[in-house]
Design a protein around this motif. Structure first.
Motif, PDB file in Angstrom:
ATOM      1  N   TYR A   1     -42.102 -47.348  52.227  1.00 13.57           N
ATOM      2  CA  TYR A   1     -42.196 -48.801  52.105  1.00 13.57           C
ATOM      3  C   TYR A   1     -42.890 -49.199  50.799  1.00 13.57           C
ATOM      4  O   TYR A   1     -42.375 -50.022  50.034  1.00 13.57           O
ATOM      5  CB  TYR A   1     -42.940 -49.373  53.312  1.00 13.57           C
ATOM      6  N   PHE A   2     -44.029 -48.596  50.510  1.00 15.52           N
ATOM      7  CA  PHE A   2     -44.743 -48.973  49.276  1.00 15.52           C
ATOM      8  C   PHE A   2     -43.926 -48.609  48.025  1.00 15.52           C
ATOM      9  O   PHE A   2     -44.038 -49.252  46.984  1.00 15.52           O
ATOM     10  CB  PHE A   2     -46.142 -48.336  49.237  1.00 15.52           C
ATOM     11  N   GLN A   3     -43.093 -47.591  48.177  1.00 17.76           N
ATOM     12  CA  GLN A   3     -42.247 -47.186  47.055  1.00 17.76           C
ATOM     13  C   GLN A   3     -41.258 -48.290  46.657  1.00 17.76           C
ATOM     14  O   GLN A   3     -40.864 -48.373  45.497  1.00 17.76           O
ATOM     15  CB  GLN A   3     -41.468 -45.934  47.471  1.00 17.76           C
ATOM     16  N   THR A   4     -40.912 -49.154  47.623  1.00 20.86           N
ATOM     17  CA  THR A   4     -39.978 -50.233  47.277  1.00 20.86           C
ATOM     18  C   THR A   4     -40.613 -51.179  46.254  1.00 20.86           C
ATOM     19  O   THR A   4     -39.931 -51.936  45.587  1.00 20.86           O
ATOM     20  CB  THR A   4     -39.511 -51.036  48.523  1.00 20.86           C
ATOM     21  N   PHE A   5     -41.942 -51.147  46.160  1.00 17.49           N
ATOM     22  CA  PHE A   5     -42.642 -51.962  45.145  1.00 17.49           C
ATOM     23  C   PHE A   5     -42.992 -51.140  43.913  1.00 17.49           C
ATOM     24  O   PHE A   5     -42.809 -51.588  42.797  1.00 17.49           O
ATOM     25  CB  PHE A   5     -43.930 -52.549  45.728  1.00 17.49           C
ATOM     26  N   SER A   6     -43.500 -49.931  44.143  1.00 19.94           N
ATOM     27  CA  SER A   6     -43.965 -49.145  42.985  1.00 19.94           C
ATOM     28  C   SER A   6     -42.786 -48.653  42.155  1.00 19.94           C
ATOM     29  O   SER A   6     -42.911 -48.446  40.955  1.00 19.94           O
ATOM     30  CB  SER A   6     -44.777 -47.937  43.454  1.00 19.94           C
ATOM     31  N   LYS A   7     -41.651 -48.448  42.842  1.00 21.71           N
ATOM     32  CA  LYS A   7     -40.442 -47.898  42.192  1.00 21.71           C
ATOM     33  C   LYS A   7     -40.724 -46.547  41.550  1.00 21.71           C
ATOM     34  O   LYS A   7     -40.121 -46.175  40.549  1.00 21.71           O
ATOM     35  CB  LYS A   7     -39.897 -48.849  41.106  1.00 21.71           C
ATOM     36  N   MET A   8     -41.694 -45.838  42.081  1.00 24.40           N
ATOM     37  CA  MET A   8     -42.017 -44.524  41.512  1.00 24.40           C
ATOM     38  C   MET A   8     -41.647 -43.453  42.522  1.00 24.40           C
ATOM     39  O   MET A   8     -41.645 -43.703  43.736  1.00 24.40           O
ATOM     40  CB  MET A   8     -43.507 -44.444  41.205  1.00 24.40           C
ATOM     41  N   ALA A   9     -41.391 -42.255  42.017  1.00 19.36           N
ATOM     42  CA  ALA A   9     -40.965 -41.172  42.910  1.00 19.36           C
ATOM     43  C   ALA A   9     -42.167 -40.548  43.621  1.00 19.36           C
ATOM     44  O   ALA A   9     -43.270 -40.519  43.077  1.00 19.36           O
ATOM     45  CB  ALA A   9     -40.248 -40.109  42.099  1.00 19.36           C
ATOM     46  N   ILE A  10     -41.918 -40.060  44.812  1.00 14.91           N
ATOM     47  CA  ILE A  10     -42.954 -39.249  45.472  1.00 14.91           C
ATOM     48  C   ILE A  10     -42.906 -37.898  44.775  1.00 14.91           C
ATOM     49  O   ILE A  10     -41.849 -37.238  44.782  1.00 14.91           O
ATOM     50  CB  ILE A  10     -42.647 -39.090  46.976  1.00 14.91           C
ATOM     51  N   PRO A  11     -43.998 -37.485  44.113  1.00 12.48           N
ATOM     52  CA  PRO A  11     -43.948 -36.248  43.330  1.00 12.48           C
ATOM     53  C   PRO A  11     -43.310 -35.108  44.131  1.00 12.48           C
ATOM     54  O   PRO A  11     -43.567 -34.960  45.327  1.00 12.48           O
ATOM     55  CB  PRO A  11     -45.420 -35.964  43.027  1.00 12.48           C
ATOM     56  N   SER A  12     -42.506 -34.318  43.451  1.00  9.42           N
ATOM     57  CA  SER A  12     -41.677 -33.336  44.158  1.00  9.42           C
ATOM     58  C   SER A  12     -42.505 -32.235  44.828  1.00  9.42           C
ATOM     59  O   SER A  12     -42.037 -31.562  45.723  1.00  9.42           O
ATOM     60  CB  SER A  12     -40.672 -32.729  43.193  1.00  9.42           C
ATOM     61  N   LYS A  13     -43.760 -32.088  44.395  1.00  4.81           N
ATOM     62  CA  LYS A  13     -44.570 -31.043  45.039  1.00  4.81           C
ATOM     63  C   LYS A  13     -44.920 -31.405  46.481  1.00  4.81           C
ATOM     64  O   LYS A  13     -45.399 -30.566  47.228  1.00  4.81           O
ATOM     65  CB  LYS A  13     -45.838 -30.784  44.233  1.00  4.81           C
ATOM     66  N   TYR A  14     -44.709 -32.648  46.854  1.00  2.74           N
ATOM     67  CA  TYR A  14     -45.018 -33.050  48.234  1.00  2.74           C
ATOM     68  C   TYR A  14     -43.778 -33.003  49.106  1.00  2.74           C
ATOM     69  O   TYR A  14     -42.661 -33.231  48.621  1.00  2.74           O
ATOM     70  CB  TYR A  14     -45.595 -34.474  48.267  1.00  2.74           C
ATOM     71  N   GLU A  15     -44.009 -32.761  50.370  1.00  2.00           N
ATOM     72  CA  GLU A  15     -42.936 -32.815  51.361  1.00  2.00           C
ATOM     73  C   GLU A  15     -42.272 -34.200  51.272  1.00  2.00           C
ATOM     74  O   GLU A  15     -42.991 -35.215  51.255  1.00  2.00           O
ATOM     75  CB  GLU A  15     -43.598 -32.661  52.727  1.00  2.00           C
ATOM     76  N   GLN A  16     -40.988 -34.253  51.232  1.00  2.00           N
ATOM     77  CA  GLN A  16     -40.293 -35.543  51.090  1.00  2.00           C
ATOM     78  C   GLN A  16     -39.950 -36.102  52.477  1.00  2.00           C
ATOM     79  O   GLN A  16     -39.673 -35.336  53.406  1.00  2.00           O
ATOM     80  CB  GLN A  16     -39.010 -35.361  50.265  1.00  2.00           C
ATOM     81  N   PRO A  17     -39.974 -37.407  52.622  1.00  2.00           N
ATOM     82  CA  PRO A  17     -39.650 -38.011  53.927  1.00  2.00           C
ATOM     83  C   PRO A  17     -38.271 -37.555  54.407  1.00  2.00           C
ATOM     84  O   PRO A  17     -37.326 -37.501  53.619  1.00  2.00           O
ATOM     85  CB  PRO A  17     -39.642 -39.510  53.630  1.00  2.00           C
ATOM     86  N   ASP A  18     -38.174 -37.228  55.681  1.00  2.00           N
ATOM     87  CA  ASP A  18     -36.898 -36.739  56.210  1.00  2.00           C
ATOM     88  C   ASP A  18     -36.103 -37.857  56.891  1.00  2.00           C
ATOM     89  O   ASP A  18     -35.027 -37.638  57.410  1.00  2.00           O
ATOM     90  CB  ASP A  18     -37.138 -35.576  57.186  1.00  2.00           C
ATOM     91  N   LYS A  19     -36.656 -39.067  56.909  1.00  2.10           N
ATOM     92  CA  LYS A  19     -35.922 -40.189  57.506  1.00  2.10           C
ATOM     93  C   LYS A  19     -35.997 -41.360  56.517  1.00  2.10           C
ATOM     94  O   LYS A  19     -36.793 -41.343  55.582  1.00  2.10           O
ATOM     95  CB  LYS A  19     -36.563 -40.603  58.820  1.00  2.10           C
ATOM     96  N   THR A  20     -35.202 -42.374  56.801  1.00  2.00           N
ATOM     97  CA  THR A  20     -35.169 -43.501  55.864  1.00  2.00           C
ATOM     98  C   THR A  20     -36.137 -44.595  56.303  1.00  2.00           C
ATOM     99  O   THR A  20     -36.553 -44.650  57.468  1.00  2.00           O
ATOM    100  CB  THR A  20     -33.770 -44.137  55.836  1.00  2.00           C
ATOM    101  N   LEU A  21     -36.419 -45.475  55.385  1.00  2.00           N
ATOM    102  CA  LEU A  21     -37.278 -46.615  55.710  1.00  2.00           C
ATOM    103  C   LEU A  21     -36.627 -47.466  56.808  1.00  2.00           C
ATOM    104  O   LEU A  21     -37.302 -47.946  57.720  1.00  2.00           O
ATOM    105  CB  LEU A  21     -37.521 -47.442  54.438  1.00  2.00           C
ATOM    106  N   THR A  22     -35.320 -47.600  56.711  1.00  2.00           N
ATOM    107  CA  THR A  22     -34.601 -48.385  57.734  1.00  2.00           C
ATOM    108  C   THR A  22     -34.855 -47.788  59.116  1.00  2.00           C
ATOM    109  O   THR A  22     -35.079 -48.510  60.089  1.00  2.00           O
ATOM    110  CB  THR A  22     -33.078 -48.360  57.446  1.00  2.00           C
ATOM    111  N   TYR A  23     -34.844 -46.471  59.196  1.00  2.00           N
ATOM    112  CA  TYR A  23     -35.111 -45.834  60.489  1.00  2.00           C
ATOM    113  C   TYR A  23     -36.520 -46.196  60.973  1.00  2.00           C
ATOM    114  O   TYR A  23     -36.708 -46.634  62.107  1.00  2.00           O
ATOM    115  CB  TYR A  23     -34.960 -44.307  60.358  1.00  2.00           C
TER     116      TYR A  23
END
Ligand code: BDP
Length: 737
Positions: free
Chosen positions: A699-721
Motif C-alpha cells: 500500500y505505501f508503495q503506491t505512494f513511494s513508487k519505489m521498489a521493495i529491495p530485492s534482498k527482501y522476501e517479496q509479497p506473494d499476494k496483491t494489494l487488491t487481495y
C-alpha cells in the motif's frame, strides 16, 4: 554416556504433566532443585498464624497449600515458636510479631510487609510481619514466590510496600457477558447466576490478583450500562465484593452519566441540578449499605458517544465533582477518564461506528485527535475535588504498539493523574500474538516529562511524588475471560502478572518480571528461562516492527482493529480513518505535529519538544508520530526512509520467525499441552506478521513508487487481495449491552 543422558532428558519431558494454564503462576509444583528442596523441607516444619480475620485465614491456607505442593511438607501448627517455623501476622494478631516489629522499629505501612530470617539461640525461624492483615497475605505470596522461583531462603531480609495506592484492573465486560476488546472467551462474571452461585473462578481470580498486589477491580465496561446500578445488579456486585474482600480487593463500577434519566426517572442528568445530585447521593448510600468498602466509580464521559456533562453545558470538572461529592462521605473515589476526543460529535452514540457506519461523505475534519485530551483537561487543572483521579491512557491516541507518553502527564500538577495501560491486546495482535508488554509499560513510566526539570518521570507523576498527591492509582484494561487459561494466549498471563508487579514496584525490570513469571508458570530450568525470556523481551519490538515501525500508528482494520488496513478512508469521522494517521502521499509519510503542522508537540515541556521537533534529530522510534517525512529522507542507518520501512517490516517478520524457532527447541521443558498451544499460536503470529508487512508495504508503495529491495522476501499476494479481506466476526466487538 550420551545415550543415558538423552534417556534422562526424554524421560523428564515425558513426565511433564499436561497443564491447561488455569493455575496461572500459582502452580506450587514440587521443587526440582534437590539442594533447595532439602533446605525448604527442613526450614519449613511448623507455622504460627492466628487466623483472627478472613484475610489471615486466606493467608494461612495459601501458605500451607503452597508449602505442601512445593516441598511435600504438611506442616504443623505451633502455638509457641518452634525451631524451623514460619510465623506470620500483625501486631494485633500476634504478640510475637508485635515484639518483632517494635524491636526493629519496623513500619511496613498500610499494605507492606517484612520477610525476615530470625535466629534466637538454636532456633531459626522465618517471620512474615505486617501492620495490617492484607500485608500478611502479600507477604505470604511474596514468600511463596521465593520458593517457586527457587531462591535461597537463608538470611532473608525483605521489606516491601507498594509505590502506588490503587492498583486496579478495568474489565470492559458487558452484562450479557461479551467483553469489549476481549480475546479470551466470555466475561468471567456470570451475571445470570450471581448472586447465589459463586464460581470457584471468582476466588482464584482474587488469589491471582492478590498474589501480585492488585487491589481493585472495575467489573464493568467503560461504555457503561445503567442497569448495573439497579438493585438486582447491586446484589450481584455485593456477592463479588464479599468474595474479594479477604483478598484486599475493592470493587468499583462504571457509572453511566445519564443513569438518573435512564433508571432514575429524572428529566435531566445535569450535574448541577439539585435532584440529580440527590439521586447520586442516594445511589451511593444504597451501594455503601450493601458494600461498605465499595471503591467508587470509573467514568467515561463525552467520549465516543458516551453521555457526559458537556451535553448539559457543563465541564468535565462539574461532572467528576458530582460523583466525588456523592462518594466522599463514604471514602470512595472517582476515576474520570481523559480518553476523550472531538466534543463536536459527542452525541453520535455510534460507539462502534468506525466499523459499522457507512461512509457519510461528510467526515468531520476534527482538530488533531492527539491534542484533544490535553486541550479539554489542562484548563481544568485544580478544579477537581480531592477524591477525583484523572485516568489517562499511556499515549495520546489509543494503546498503539508504540506511542510517545501522553502530554497530560507533564501538564496537570494540581490533579492526581492515574495511568491506564491496556493488557488486552486490542492493537497488539489480539488473542494470537505473543507480545510481552512490560517493556511498553516501562517505556512510558520511565519517560521524562520534564514537568519539574529533568528527573520528572511519568512514574513520579503517577506515584504522587512529583506533585505531592496523597491519592495515587494505576489501571490495566484486563485481558481476562473464561477461557480455561484465563487470557487466551498463554503468554497473555504474563501481561496480567507484569501489570501487577510493576504497579507494586515500577523499578523492577522487564527482564526480572519475565524471569519470575516464567519460573513460576513453566519451569526453573535455566536453559528454558534464558531462551523464553529472550523471546519475551524481543516480542514488543517485533510487533512494533511488523505493524507500525518508525512511529506509524492506528493503521489497523477499522472497527475490530484486527490486521492491517492503512488504506481505509471512508469511516464516518476523519479520525477513525487510518489515512488520517499516516498521511502517506507522493511527498512522503507521517503526521506533521510540529508548529508547521498540528503543533501537538507544543503540549510537551520545551525539553521534550526539543527531543522530537526536528526530524533530523528526532528519535526514529517516534519519527512518523511527529513528522511528515520524504520517502528519500536519509535515516541514521544511511538508508532512505522507504528502505528503512522495508527493513523494519522485514525485521519484524524475522523476529517472529526467530521466536518460533526458539520456542520449538523448548519442547523438553514444557508440558505438551501448553507447548503445542504456544507453537500453534506462534505459527499464526508469523502468518499475520507477513500479512502486515506485505499489506503495508504494497500500500505505501503506491505512494513511494519505489521498489521493495530485492534482498527482501517479496509479497506473494496483491494489494487488491489484502484489501478484499473482510472480518465480519472478528472477536472483541462486544456491543454495549
Ligand atoms: C478504544 C477501544 C474502544 C474503547 C475505547 C475506550 O477501541 O473499544 O471503548 O478505547 O478506551 O481503544 O474508551
Amino acid at each position: 554416556m550420551k545415550s543415558c543422558f538423552l534417556y534422562i532428558f526424554l524421560m523428564a519431558s515425558l513426565c511433564l504433566k499436561a497443564e491447561n494454564g488455569y493455575e496461572l503462576w500459582m502452580r506450587y509444583v514440587r521443587v526440582q532443585n534437590p539442594v533447595l528442596l532439602k533446605q525448604y523441607q527442613s526450614a519449613l516444619k511448623y507455622y504460627a498464624i492466628q487466623t483472627t480475620s478472613a484475610t489471615l485465614s486466606v493467608a494461612k491456607n495459601e501458605l500451607l497449600k503452597g508449602i505442601e505442593g512445593l516441598t511435600g511438607n504438611r506442616i504443623n501448627e505451633t502455638q509457641g515458636t518452634e525451631n524451623n517455623s514460619i510465623i506470620a501476622g500483625t501486631p494485633a494478631s500476634s504478640a510475637f510479631i508485635k515484639r518483632f516489629l517494635d524491636a526493629g522499629n519496623y513500619h511496613p505501612g498500610k499494605e507492606g510487609y517484612i520477610i525476615q530470617s530470625e535466629k534466637t539461640g538454636s532456633k531459626s525461624r522465618i517471620v512474615i510481619a505486617a501492620d495490617n492483615d492484607i500485608g500478611v497475605l502479600y507477604g505470604v505470596f511474596a514468600f511463596l514466590r521465593l520458593l517457586q522461583t527457587e531462591q535461597n531462603i537463608h538470611d532473608l531480609f525483605i521489606e516491601s510496600s507498594p509505590k502506588i495506592q490503587y492498583r486496579i484492573l478495568n474489565h470492559w465486560d458487558n452484562l450479557n457477558r461479551t467483553v469489549e476488546r476481549g480475546y479470551a472467551g466470555a466475561s468471567i462474571w456470570n451475571w445470570h447466576t450471581l448472586p447465589d452461585y459463586i464460581d470457584q473462578r471468582y476466588i482464584d481470580y482474587a488469589r491471582a490478583n492478590a498474589s501480585v498486589g492488585i487491589n481493585g477491580t472495575v467489573l464493568t465496561n467503560v461504555n457503561a450500562n445503567s442497569l448495573t446500578l439497579t438493585a438486582p445488579y447491586l446484589q450481584k456486585v455485593k456477592a463479588l465484593a464479599d468474595v474479594f474482600r479477604p483478598y484486599g480487593i475493592k470493587v468499583f463500577l462504571t457509572a453511566k452519566f445519564s443513569a438518573p434519566e435512564e433508571i432514575g426517572g429524572l428529566k435531566t442528568a445535569d450535574p448541577l441540578n439539585a435532584e440529580v445530585k440527590n439521586w447520586w447521593r442516594q445511589k451511593c448510600n444504597e451501594i455503601y449499605a450493601l458494600i461498605p468498602d465499595f471503591g467508587g466509580f470509573l467514568i467515561k464521559a463525552n467520549s465516543e458517544g458516551q453521555p457526559g456533562p458537556q451535553g448539559y453545558g457543563r465541564t468535565h470538572a462539574d461532572g467528576a465533582n458530582l460523583f466525588a461529592d456523592a462518594l466522599a462521605p463514604h471514602g470512595g473515589i472517582v476515576m474520570w477518564r481523559a480518553f476523550v476526543y472531538d466534543v463536536r460529535v459527542q452525541n453520535t452514540n455510534e460507539h462502534f461506528g468506525e466499523g459499522h457506519q457507512e461512509a457519510t461523505g461528510n467526515a468531520i475534519a476534527a482538530e488533531d485527535r492527539f491534542k484533544q485530551a490535553y486541550d479539554e483537561f489542562k484548563p481544568l487543572d485544580g478544579k477537581f475535588r480531592k477524591n477525583v483521579l484523572l485516568q489517562v491512557k499511556n499515549g495520546p491516541i489509543d494503546f498503539q504498539p508504540r506511542e510517545p507518553f501522553s502530554p497530560l502527564f507533564g501538564a496537570m500538577p494540581q490533579t492526581p493523574l492515574m495511568m491506564e495501560f491496556q493488557l488486552t491486546q486490542e492493537y497488539l495482535g489480539q488473542g494470537t500474538h505473543l507480545v510481552y508488554e512490560a517493556p511498553l509499560f516501562k517505556e512510558c513510566l520511565d519517560a521524562d516529562t520534564y514537568a519539574k526539570g529533568s528527573g520528572s518521570a511519568v512514574a513520579r507523576v503517577i506515584d504522587g511524588s512529583l506533585n505531592d498527591h496523597p491519592v495515587t492509582g494505576i489501571a490495566g484494561v484486563a485481558n481476562i475471560g473464561n477461557d480455561i487459561n484465563w487470557t487466551g494466549h498463554p503468554f497473555g498471563q504474563a501481561n496480567w502478572y507484569a501489570f501487577g508487579r510493576l504497579a507494586w514496584d515500577y523499578h523492577l525490570s522487564s527482564a526480572q518480571v519475565a524471569e519470575e513469571w516464567l519460573r513460576q508458570t513453566f519451569s526453573n530450568n535455566k536453559i528454558f528461562i534464558a531462551a523464553a525470556q529472550k523471546i519475551m523481551l524481543a516480542s514488543r519490538e517485533a510487533v512494533v516492527n511488523y505493524m507500525t515501525p518508525l512511529g506509524l500508528h492506528h493503521i489497523m482494520g477499522t472497527g475490530h482493529h484486527y490486521g492491517p488496513a492503512p488504506w481505509v478512508d471512508n469511516a464516518g469521522r476523519a479520525d477513525w480513518n487510518p489515512v488520517y494517521y499516516h498521511k502517506a502521499d507522493a511527498a512522503g509519510i507521517g503526521f506533521d505535529r510540529t508548529a508547521a503542522g498540528s503543533n501537538a508537540l507544543a503540549q510537551y515541556q520545551p525539553e521534550v519538544q526539543k527531543q522530537w521537533n526536528n526530524r533530523s534529530t528526532c528519535d526514529e522510534k517516534y519519527l512518523l508520530w511527529f513528522h511528515h517525512v520524504p520517502w528519500s529522507f536519509k535515516m541514521n542507518t544511511g538508508r532512505s526512509l522507504w528502505d528503512e520501512l522495508c527493513y523494519k517490516y522485514n525485521a519484524g517478520v524475522d523476529s517472529v520467525r526467530w521466536m518460533r524457532e526458539q520456542w520449538n527447541r523448548l519442547n523438553a521443558y514444557v508440558d505438551a499441552e501448553r507447548f503445542t498451544s504456544i507453537k500453534l499460536l506462534l505459527g499464526i503470529q508469523e502468518k499475520e506478521a507477513v500479512w502486515w508487512r506485505n499489506a503495508c508495504l504494497l500500500y505505501f508503495q503506491t505512494f513511494s513508487k519505489m521498489a521493495i529491495p530485492s534482498k527482501y522476501e517479496q509479497p506473494d499476494k496483491t494489494l487488491t487481495y489484502y484489501k478484499s479481506l473482510k472480518f465480519l466476526y472478528a472477536p472483541g466487538i462486544g456491543g454495549n449491552l
